[in-house]
Design an enzyme around this catalytic site. Sequence first.
Site, PDB file in Angstrom:
ATOM      1  N   ASP A   1      37.816  30.657 104.880  1.00  0.00           N
ATOM      2  CA  ASP A   1      36.364  30.478 104.813  1.00  0.00           C
ATOM      3  C   ASP A   1      35.606  31.796 104.997  1.00  0.00           C
ATOM      4  OD1 ASP A   1      37.004  27.899 104.546  1.00  0.00           O
ATOM      5  OD2 ASP A   1      36.033  27.187 106.398  1.00  0.00           O
TER       6      ASP A   1
ATOM      7  N   LYS B   1      36.777   2.297  90.861  1.00  0.00           N
ATOM      8  CA  LYS B   1      35.334   2.127  90.688  1.00  0.00           C
ATOM      9  C   LYS B   1      34.651   2.802  91.867  1.00  0.00           C
ATOM     10  CE  LYS B   1      31.773  -1.117  89.383  1.00  0.00           C
ATOM     11  NZ  LYS B   1      30.699  -0.617  90.222  1.00  0.00           N
TER      12      LYS B   1
ATOM     13  N   LYS C   1      36.381  -6.226  90.781  1.00  0.00           N
ATOM     14  CA  LYS C   1      35.856  -5.849  92.103  1.00  0.00           C
ATOM     15  C   LYS C   1      36.777  -6.306  93.233  1.00  0.00           C
ATOM     16  CE  LYS C   1      31.847  -4.766  92.652  1.00  0.00           C
ATOM     17  NZ  LYS C   1      30.475  -5.012  92.252  1.00  0.00           N
TER      18      LYS C   1
ATOM     19  N   TYR D   1      35.530  33.870 101.925  1.00  0.00           N
ATOM     20  CA  TYR D   1      34.651  33.230 100.952  1.00  0.00           C
ATOM     21  C   TYR D   1      33.195  33.560 101.294  1.00  0.00           C
ATOM     22  CZ  TYR D   1      32.245  29.510  98.435  1.00  0.00           C
ATOM     23  OH  TYR D   1      31.394  28.807  97.637  1.00  0.00           O
TER      24      TYR D   1
ATOM     25  N   CYS E   1      29.242  -9.293 136.462  1.00  0.00           N
ATOM     26  CA  CYS E   1      30.308  -9.671 135.532  1.00  0.00           C
ATOM     27  C   CYS E   1      30.145 -11.138 135.129  1.00  0.00           C
ATOM     28  CB  CYS E   1      31.659  -9.445 136.197  1.00  0.00           C
ATOM     29  SG  CYS E   1      33.047 -10.117 135.273  1.00  0.00           S
TER      30      CYS E   1
ATOM     31  N   CYS F   1      33.263 -13.148 136.743  1.00  0.00           N
ATOM     32  CA  CYS F   1      33.498 -13.338 138.175  1.00  0.00           C
ATOM     33  C   CYS F   1      32.284 -13.060 139.045  1.00  0.00           C
ATOM     34  CB  CYS F   1      34.672 -12.486 138.646  1.00  0.00           C
ATOM     35  SG  CYS F   1      34.273 -10.745 138.887  1.00  0.00           S
TER      36      CYS F   1
HETATM   37  S1  IVH Z   1      32.363   3.166  83.188  1.00  0.00           S
HETATM   38  C1  IVH Z   1      28.810   1.453  80.197  1.00  0.00           C
HETATM   39  N1  IVH Z   1      33.886   3.848  85.184  1.00  0.00           N
HETATM   40  O1  IVH Z   1      29.763   1.230  87.932  1.00  0.00           O
HETATM   41  C2  IVH Z   1      29.061   1.810  81.598  1.00  0.00           C
HETATM   42  N2  IVH Z   1      31.713   3.104  85.652  1.00  0.00           N
HETATM   43  O2  IVH Z   1      28.793  -1.452  87.628  1.00  0.00           O
HETATM   44  C3  IVH Z   1      30.337   2.526  81.713  1.00  0.00           C
HETATM   45  N3  IVH Z   1      31.149   3.139  88.031  1.00  0.00           N
HETATM   46  O3  IVH Z   1      26.859   2.115  86.268  1.00  0.00           O
HETATM   47  C4  IVH Z   1      30.682   2.720  83.110  1.00  0.00           C
HETATM   48  N4  IVH Z   1      33.077   3.912  88.731  1.00  0.00           N
HETATM   49  O4  IVH Z   1      27.967   3.981  87.567  1.00  0.00           O
HETATM   50  C5  IVH Z   1      32.683   3.389  84.811  1.00  0.00           C
HETATM   51  N5  IVH Z   1      35.361   4.525  86.837  1.00  0.00           N
HETATM   52  C6  IVH Z   1      34.164   4.065  86.466  1.00  0.00           C
HETATM   53  C7  IVH Z   1      33.150   3.798  87.394  1.00  0.00           C
HETATM   54  C8  IVH Z   1      31.933   3.304  86.961  1.00  0.00           C
HETATM   55  C9  IVH Z   1      31.880   3.517  89.093  1.00  0.00           C
HETATM   56  C10 IVH Z   1      29.778   2.620  88.084  1.00  0.00           C
HETATM   57  C11 IVH Z   1      28.910   3.145  86.981  1.00  0.00           C
HETATM   58  C12 IVH Z   1      28.236   1.938  86.391  1.00  0.00           C
HETATM   59  C13 IVH Z   1      28.523   0.883  87.367  1.00  0.00           C
HETATM   60  C14 IVH Z   1      28.603  -0.458  86.694  1.00  0.00           C
END
Ligand code: IVH
Length: 669
Positions: free
Chosen positions: A32, A114, A314, A35, A408, A411
């Site tokens: 660090d 996701k 999900k 850097y 308590c 007790c």
């Molecule tokens: S593809 C047409 N890939 O999830 C939209 N979205 O619920 C294509 N998101 O608005 C999205 N991870 O911001 C895609 N690996 C991923 C994602 C992802 C998170 C979010 C994205 C989207 C939302 C939809």
Amino acid sequence: MTTPAERAAFLRAEIERHNHAYYVLDAPTIPDAEYDKLFRELQELEAAHPELATPDSPTQRVGGAPLPAFRQVAHAVPMLSLNNAFTAEEAEAFDRRCREALGVDDVDYACEPKFDGLAITLRYEHGLFVLGATRGDGFTGEDVTQNLRTVRNIPLRLTGSDVPAQLEVRGEVLMPRREFEKLNERQRAAGEKEFVNPRNAAAGSLRQLDPKITAQRPLRFFAYGVADASVFHPALTLHSALMDRLASWGIPVAAERAVVRGAAGLLAYYEKIAAARRTLSYDIDGVVYKVNRLADQEKLGYVSRAPRFAIAHKFPAEEATTTVLAIEVQVGRTGALTPVARLAPVFVGGVTVTNATLHNEDEVRRKDVRVGDTVIVRRAGDVIPEVVAVVPEKRRPGSAEFRLPARCPVCGSAVEKPEDEAIARCTGGLYCPAQRKQALMHFASRRALDIEGLGEKLVDQLVDAGLVETAADLYRLDLATLAGLERMGEKSARNLLAAIEKSKQTTLARFIYALGIRNVGEATAKDLARHFGSLEALLAADEAALQAVPEVGPVVASSIVRFFAEPHNREVIAALRAAGVSWEEGTPAVPSRAPLAGKTFVLTGTLPTLTREEAKALIEAAGGKVAGSVSKKTDYVVAGAEAGAKLAKAQELGIAILDENGLRRLIAS
Ligand code: IVH
């Protein structure tokens, strides 16, 4: 000779190379401090030669001047959303739809985590980062370029070959969990409001009008696609190849990407990522499946605002809102008091939750959780559900702040909470039913009264059957009762009785240790026994007298005083002695720095809190002697109420007269 312009270019390239190694590849290349040196040199160079400053300079990452407001940006290609699948069946149905629409037997899918962050878009022109915007309503977002420049793993300039003239990268900004926790610690220390979860922290940080604040927030970016993949046509035909290409230009993408075939492949990927979820450095709320062939994506197209070629599978939500029905206080085996919220049942993290821990009183205060409140509850993995935050807008009028009871709930003994500790505890250690089993196990343990054969199973049985409440009850057990217990023959019962009998003859140090006073371990127990010589002297000692013992500080002294101040504990001690538990009384060791060494005292009258015996023990423990009558050799007379002839004589001889407080002060001096 290098010109300043050349040096600046060199420094920029170096710094960005290290940045990339650190923030994108997770593999730091220099310490660090080094850097920082490079960084400072570049800052100074740019300050001396303002014409050298460029928008892609890493110095831009610290944040410029605050904005009055964010500018609106229309997205050239709208930022759509995804349809969701919540079950395996829904994921299989997605695969079926894709196969049928494409008229094929098997489809390859690109799978990704996701990201649980905020969608953004990054525009690059000839490799230079020129514009970054939030998703907004999908058609119009906000220009947060200034803030995004401060996100360390967003490249300000793309590196590598074949960088297109125009590129719009889509992805998410998020805050790694550990960084989120550290940020909240800093917020707490500064008396600022804490963030509920990493997602909210990321959102709050990104929408700061002062980019200097954003610069201090540990945000990260992950790309999941581009606005318009047709710019790569026909060089790239697969989404997975496109992602690899983005990575080759220095754009961060998830390491957990995979290409799988068919529904079975999708579900296996889901399981794998679900299992690895906790090991990721950032929050995800599911996985995303995308038909891998770009041409097939185009064929499948869109329905309303979501693609037909992709779906989000999900995970069960880890957070939900519900209401607090009551706040109860539980007492643990060690006497720790834990407030617990009773909740209206809510489905979260895959199970129905009705209780959530509130950890301790400070935590309840900090979050200001009240009965009747609407709260956000979190259950992540196998972690105990907890109340994350209150939804303040939903608070009903007239609600009251939570307070831990002074006694308590199990007790009725006094509750203690040392100032610098978060945990409040019941002081009725020897007596409190919640602590009963633990106290008995400790009492019987080898270094305490050493009752062989009295193990956990037996303690459980004795307590559960109501045969034993406190350690004193052990000495009332008889053969018939013991022999009647589960897995207990007459022989073991006899052995146990003998062990109990044998334990009566002990040492003061063991006895003190056996009481299980908080912060009093074996070594301290020995010190106390040596110093005070008798239990009476120890019982009479106040905090100052206790602190005269080497190694006993204010915390330990306070624990001891509180323990003995609890009448319940004293009753058990008296019962133990009445049952025949005894030891040889020692003479107190007189330390050389004993405050009363060489002084003779005479006691007269009734002292406010000490009995005659206790006062005597206290004086002796401090090195003094107690005589029966007043003479010229008497140094002090300690006089209480209704003192008579001895007091008069002392006055006559001009001897110093003390009350109980005076005596205590003298000992403490
Ligand atoms: S593809 C047409 N890939 O999830 C939209 N979205 O619920 C294509 N998101 O608005 C999205 N991870 O911001 C895609 N690996 C991923 C994602 C992802 C998170 C979010 C994205 C989207 C939302 C939809």
